[in-house]
Design a protein around this motif. Structure first.
Motif, PDB file in Angstrom:
ATOM      1  N   VAL A   1       0.861  -1.180   0.000  1.00 41.33           N
ATOM      2  CA  VAL A   1       0.000   0.000   0.000  1.00 41.33           C
ATOM      3  C   VAL A   1       0.899   1.232   0.000  1.00 41.33           C
ATOM      4  O   VAL A   1       1.932   1.247   0.662  1.00 41.33           O
ATOM      5  CB  VAL A   1      -0.901  -0.010   1.266  1.00 41.33           C
ATOM      6  N   VAL A   2       0.501   2.238  -0.751  1.00 41.26           N
ATOM      7  CA  VAL A   2       1.266   3.485  -0.820  1.00 41.26           C
ATOM      8  C   VAL A   2       0.432   4.603  -0.194  1.00 41.26           C
ATOM      9  O   VAL A   2      -0.784   4.649  -0.404  1.00 41.26           O
ATOM     10  CB  VAL A   2       1.592   3.819  -2.300  1.00 41.26           C
ATOM     11  N   VAL A   3       1.074   5.478   0.596  1.00 42.56           N
ATOM     12  CA  VAL A   3       0.381   6.667   1.111  1.00 42.56           C
ATOM     13  C   VAL A   3       0.990   7.892   0.439  1.00 42.56           C
ATOM     14  O   VAL A   3       2.167   8.200   0.639  1.00 42.56           O
ATOM     15  CB  VAL A   3       0.505   6.795   2.641  1.00 42.56           C
ATOM     16  N   ASP A   4       0.208   8.559  -0.385  1.00 44.15           N
ATOM     17  CA  ASP A   4       0.611   9.724  -1.178  1.00 44.15           C
ATOM     18  C   ASP A   4       1.716   9.352  -2.184  1.00 44.15           C
ATOM     19  O   ASP A   4       2.441   8.369  -1.997  1.00 44.15           O
ATOM     20  CB  ASP A   4       1.027  10.917  -0.302  1.00 44.15           C
ATOM     21  N   THR A   5       1.825  10.154  -3.238  1.00 40.55           N
ATOM     22  CA  THR A   5       2.725   9.767  -4.338  1.00 40.55           C
ATOM     23  C   THR A   5       3.733  10.843  -4.694  1.00 40.55           C
ATOM     24  O   THR A   5       4.410  10.747  -5.715  1.00 40.55           O
ATOM     25  CB  THR A   5       1.904   9.415  -5.594  1.00 40.55           C
ATOM     26  N   GLY A   6       3.862  11.884  -3.847  1.00 36.27           N
ATOM     27  CA  GLY A   6       4.859  12.922  -4.113  1.00 36.27           C
ATOM     28  C   GLY A   6       4.639  13.578  -5.469  1.00 36.27           C
ATOM     29  O   GLY A   6       3.505  13.757  -5.924  1.00 36.27           O
TER      30      GLY A   6
END
Ligand code: ZN
Length: 284
Positions: free
Chosen positions: A83-88
């Protein structure tokens, strides 16, 4: 369990890059491996973005008016789940994931704290989803605000790339009963920076990490003086109120925090100090 990943020292060329050794920080939150990925870092932030602050306070906490700031992203892994939180901005996140041996196609969910450009830049390119098998999760209030009330083309395009794979939720209030959107991960409302700004609590029991987006931009001054907001906040007063509540909550409940704009390792604990708080970076 914390350890630095010293990739920078593995490659001669990369050792020339002052930041190569500290672009990924690894942290364990219960059953979850959490990776804090540095997307960008800069020195010389502008203190004119600060609101509700005196020149004396700036001089005390940001001597010289210059501070270091980062934009980060977080990757959470449990077994095969990613899972990724935010992608810059959509730059270093992909290089860092490659170093971790994670293919963006493995990511099952992207959790968004909010829809500002430095958090959603890695979602799509030319309308194509860069996490092709992921669902995108965000607060309904956030989606509605940027796609209906105050329409933002970048936010609309980022969500459009995921079509029916965009899932909205109503985040719980801080301290209320939580609802998991991914096993072991629950959203919490922290409206103020934006109308649907959301925190994600990862893990359980005594091993919890609260990942925040833009609860704070300038840690040197906003931990000790949480009433200081920034000009990027949609509602600076609400942002300050929820910042105080969250700091109090994580400090009282011994929950570690991770911040998108905190400086490496960008994960640590919070403790009361004077009329505000101080931050103890993980690994110290
Ligand atoms: Zn923001």
């Amino acid at each position: 369990m914390k350890k630095n990943i010293m990739y920078g020292f593995l490659f001669g060329a990369m050792a020339m890059n002052a930041f190569a050794a500290d672009e990924i920080f690894t942290y364990k939150a219960g059953a979850f491996d959490v990776y804090m990925l540095v997307e960008s870092r800069r020195q010389g932030g502008n203190s004119s973005i600060l609101l509700n602050v005196s020149p004396e306070q700036i001089a005390r906490y940001i001597p010289g008016g210059s501070y270091e700031s980062e934009t980060n992203t977080f990757v959470i892994r449990q077994g095969r789940r990613v899972v990724v939180v935010d992608t810059g901005f959509g730059g270093a996140i992909f290089d860092s994931m490659k170093k971790l041996g994670i293919d963006p196609a493995q990511v099952e969910a992207v959790l968004l704290t909010h829809l500002h450009g430095d958090h959603i830049g890695g979602l799509q390119r030319d309308g194509k989803a860069l996490f092709p098998n992921a669902k995108v999760y965000l607060a309904k209030q956030e989606k509605d605000y940027w796609t209906q009330t105050n329409v933002n083309a970048g936010a609309v395009a980022a969500l459009a790339a995921y079509g029916s794979k965009v899932e909205t939720f109503l985040p719980a209030e801080l301290g209320a009963k939580l609802t998991e959107i991914i096993p072991g991960i629950s959203p919490i409302a922290a409206f103020g920076h934006t109308p649907g700004h959301t925190l994600y609590l990862v893990g359980s029991g005594g091993d919890r990490l609260l990942i925040w987006g833009d609860l704070m931009h300038v840690q040197n001054i906003q931990f000790p003086l949480p009433d200081v907001s920034v000009s990027y906040d949609t509602d600076p007063k609400a942002a300050a109120a929820i910042r105080r509540k969250v700091l109090e909550y994580v400090s009282a409940n011994k929950i570690a925090i991770g911040g998108i704009h905190l400086v490496y390792p960008a994960i640590g604990t919070v403790r009361p100090e004077g009329s505000g708080w101080s931050f103890v970076p993980a690994g110290n």
